[in-house]
Design a protein around this motif. Sequence first.
Motif, PDB file in Angstrom:
ATOM      1  N   LYS B 159       0.841  -1.211   0.000  1.00 31.36           N
ATOM      2  CA  LYS B 159       0.000   0.000   0.000  1.00 31.36           C
ATOM      3  C   LYS B 159       0.869   1.251   0.000  1.00 31.36           C
ATOM      4  O   LYS B 159       0.506   2.281   0.571  1.00 31.36           O
ATOM      5  CB  LYS B 159      -0.904   0.012   1.229  1.00 31.36           C
ATOM      6  CG  LYS B 159      -1.898  -1.133   1.205  1.00 31.36           C
ATOM      7  CD  LYS B 159      -2.903  -1.011   2.310  1.00 31.36           C
ATOM      8  CE  LYS B 159      -3.992  -2.040   2.161  1.00 31.36           C
ATOM      9  NZ  LYS B 159      -4.148  -2.898   3.295  1.00 31.36           N
ATOM     10  N   TRP B 203       5.630  -2.242  -2.744  1.00 31.80           N
ATOM     11  CA  TRP B 203       5.132  -0.960  -3.263  1.00 31.80           C
ATOM     12  C   TRP B 203       3.937  -1.189  -4.172  1.00 31.80           C
ATOM     13  O   TRP B 203       3.930  -2.112  -4.988  1.00 31.80           O
ATOM     14  CB  TRP B 203       6.228  -0.226  -4.041  1.00 31.80           C
ATOM     15  CG  TRP B 203       7.384   0.188  -3.187  1.00 31.80           C
ATOM     16  CD1 TRP B 203       7.407   0.254  -1.821  1.00 31.80           C
ATOM     17  CD2 TRP B 203       8.697   0.590  -3.624  1.00 31.80           C
ATOM     18  NE1 TRP B 203       8.651   0.664  -1.389  1.00 31.80           N
ATOM     19  CE2 TRP B 203       9.450   0.877  -2.476  1.00 31.80           C
ATOM     20  CE3 TRP B 203       9.289   0.744  -4.882  1.00 31.80           C
ATOM     21  CZ2 TRP B 203      10.782   1.318  -2.541  1.00 31.80           C
ATOM     22  CZ3 TRP B 203      10.611   1.177  -4.948  1.00 31.80           C
ATOM     23  CH2 TRP B 203      11.343   1.457  -3.779  1.00 31.80           C
ATOM     24  N   ALA B 204       2.940  -0.304  -4.039  1.00 30.14           N
ATOM     25  CA  ALA B 204       1.763  -0.416  -4.901  1.00 30.14           C
ATOM     26  C   ALA B 204       1.994   0.286  -6.232  1.00 30.14           C
ATOM     27  O   ALA B 204       1.559  -0.192  -7.274  1.00 30.14           O
ATOM     28  CB  ALA B 204       0.556   0.183  -4.204  1.00 30.14           C
ATOM     29  N   ASP B 219      -5.830   4.975  -1.949  1.00 33.29           N
ATOM     30  CA  ASP B 219      -5.167   3.950  -2.759  1.00 33.29           C
ATOM     31  C   ASP B 219      -3.840   3.569  -2.129  1.00 33.29           C
ATOM     32  O   ASP B 219      -3.405   2.429  -2.205  1.00 33.29           O
ATOM     33  CB  ASP B 219      -4.913   4.470  -4.178  1.00 33.29           C
ATOM     34  CG  ASP B 219      -6.170   4.412  -5.029  1.00 33.29           C
ATOM     35  OD1 ASP B 219      -7.173   3.890  -4.525  1.00 33.29           O
ATOM     36  OD2 ASP B 219      -6.133   4.884  -6.170  1.00 33.29           O
TER      37      ASP B 219
END
Lengths: 304, 343
Positions: B159, B203-204, B219
């Motif tokens: 996230k 990591w998104a 997000d």
Amino acid sequence: MAAGIGGRTVSSAFAPIRLWLLLPSWVVIGFFLLIPVLLILVYSFLTKEFRGGVIWDFTLAAYDQFLFDRGLFGDDPPTIQWTYITIFVRSILQAAVATVLCLLIGFPTAWYIATRAARMRSIWLFLVTVPYWVNLLIRTVSMKFLIRENGPLNEFLLALGIIDSPLEIINTDIAVQLGLFYSYLPFMVLPIYAAVERYNFALSEAGADLYAGRWTIMREIVLPVVKPGIIAGCILVFVPSLGAFLAPDLLGGAKNFMIGSLIEEQFKGQAGNWPFGAASSMILLSMVLVVLFFYARGQAREQV
Amino acid sequence: MKHLKLGAAAIALMAMAGAASAEKLSVYHWFEYIPQELLDKFTAETGIEVVMDTYDSNETLLANLKAGKLGSYDVAVPGDYMVSIMKNEGMLDTIAEGELKNKGNIEDQWLNVAFDDGRMHSIPYQWGSTSFMVNRDVYGGDIRTTDIIFNPPEELKGKINVLDTAGETLVFASIHMGIPQCSTDRDQLKALDELVQGAKADWASFNSDGAKDVLVSGDAAAGMIWNGFGQKARLEGANVEYSYPKQGYIVWMDNVVLLKDAPNRDAAIKFMDFLLEPENAAAVTNFARYTAGVKGVGALLDEELQTSPEQNPPADAPAGTFVEVCDEATQKVYDQIWTRLKQ
């Protein structure tokens, strides 16, 4: 098409000025396509300047960088560079899946529209184009909003109790795929529609009279006739998907380069490697040309 | 074509110079970075008319000056590392000792900076920091560590958004590891490569212009961001907190520079003096929401800015680190690490 009614398709009325009629097209193609492509070709053989731009020394460095891995520090013995091959393979797979999905959805859609009454056809076609009045960027951002973790799609599925925890679609290859196939779906529907519309359904009836099953009619009669439409649709979806950079950037979270984003980075990013960007473009262009060449040759053979 | 344009511009300039004896100042500035009222005030005080063009990145500024715009502008506002680059390219004029009346207003910490020792070519405009924010609804633990980004706790895995610029993200990783920037030590570079490759799994996304939006929308539960931009995320309602990590963080400063071959050099000096007045520097800060490097500004700021956690680091926060300019061979390795990261 061989099944046409006949009649002359080549007119000699404008024969004396035919060359002049083509002149505007040639100017446009030359000025906006050939010259830029030649510029890119030349740039791909130049030397990178440190902070963007090029130095006019001819070199194969950009192609070398593409093909050979010399390690993090550039002095290991060269081995095959998998980095860019991975990016190309990923792009080709994504574009291929998008093409297949478009075909699976686009063919029945086109068939349905083409078999409606003439007045309804134009309404259906009109409806197909409606979403495309909105800019691609805005459609892609909207898609992002729809599929985000706490977006409407997940909230809807959670409320219905179909899923227990939100689907993690955003920032994955699946999200990129959704964006790609959705963006280019009409490019599949329209050419197939055009081909099916011209199909003479009396041929199907004749086949049925001769005891052909539905599947046989589809395989032996319909598909060969509408094949050019299918191939045109596939090309129109595959080629732009291959170079897409909006979907991987916005929906894929820019985590994994596709060819388009790799090239974009070379010109816009801090790396500023114009020759390498140009070389990548040339390699992509060559691949597309090879595919189109085999397609054209196949077409030419069939005509004989 | 280009010559034609330049020629036309030259003729236009000459015509203008001949027609109006009024003094002029030609500014090349970032977009939306100075309030129009302030420019009007300058004109009212000095009678000098201000003409402004804008750019959207340090690289654009450099490219346009390189492509022939040098000599048509008096001042520009490059970031710290770009001051070094422009100085090395010979694009900056030298401000003589005593020429700037208000030079004494520059805060002491910004007087002798690595990118312009003794402020021979530039004055501070605004400065800020690059670090990260964490959504406090998702994670309640200690956030004053760069582990949040590079070795995240379970709650934040998958996230995290990082900036999509090789410079800032790799420098931040170097700060996390405690290694120098522009390192030529192979073991350090390999370790850096491994660190970011490993961290990427948590990591998104990579996003710079959307750095605020991903935090506001939820997000991302943690994301690298610039402090002023981050403040906007908090004011838009996200329960996010800006971190000044113990390991360090990035600072950057935009600076007004005197360009070489400035057509209105005197007006440029007057403008720089004008911007060094506390009242005017405060007006810029209230508009841009970063921090001025000028003495006596504090009391003139909006209340929000005087107390906000983004602009006011805790007392025990270490000093921030400027992004350094690497030589070409070294930069190539960092570029390579970045491409491998995003392959």
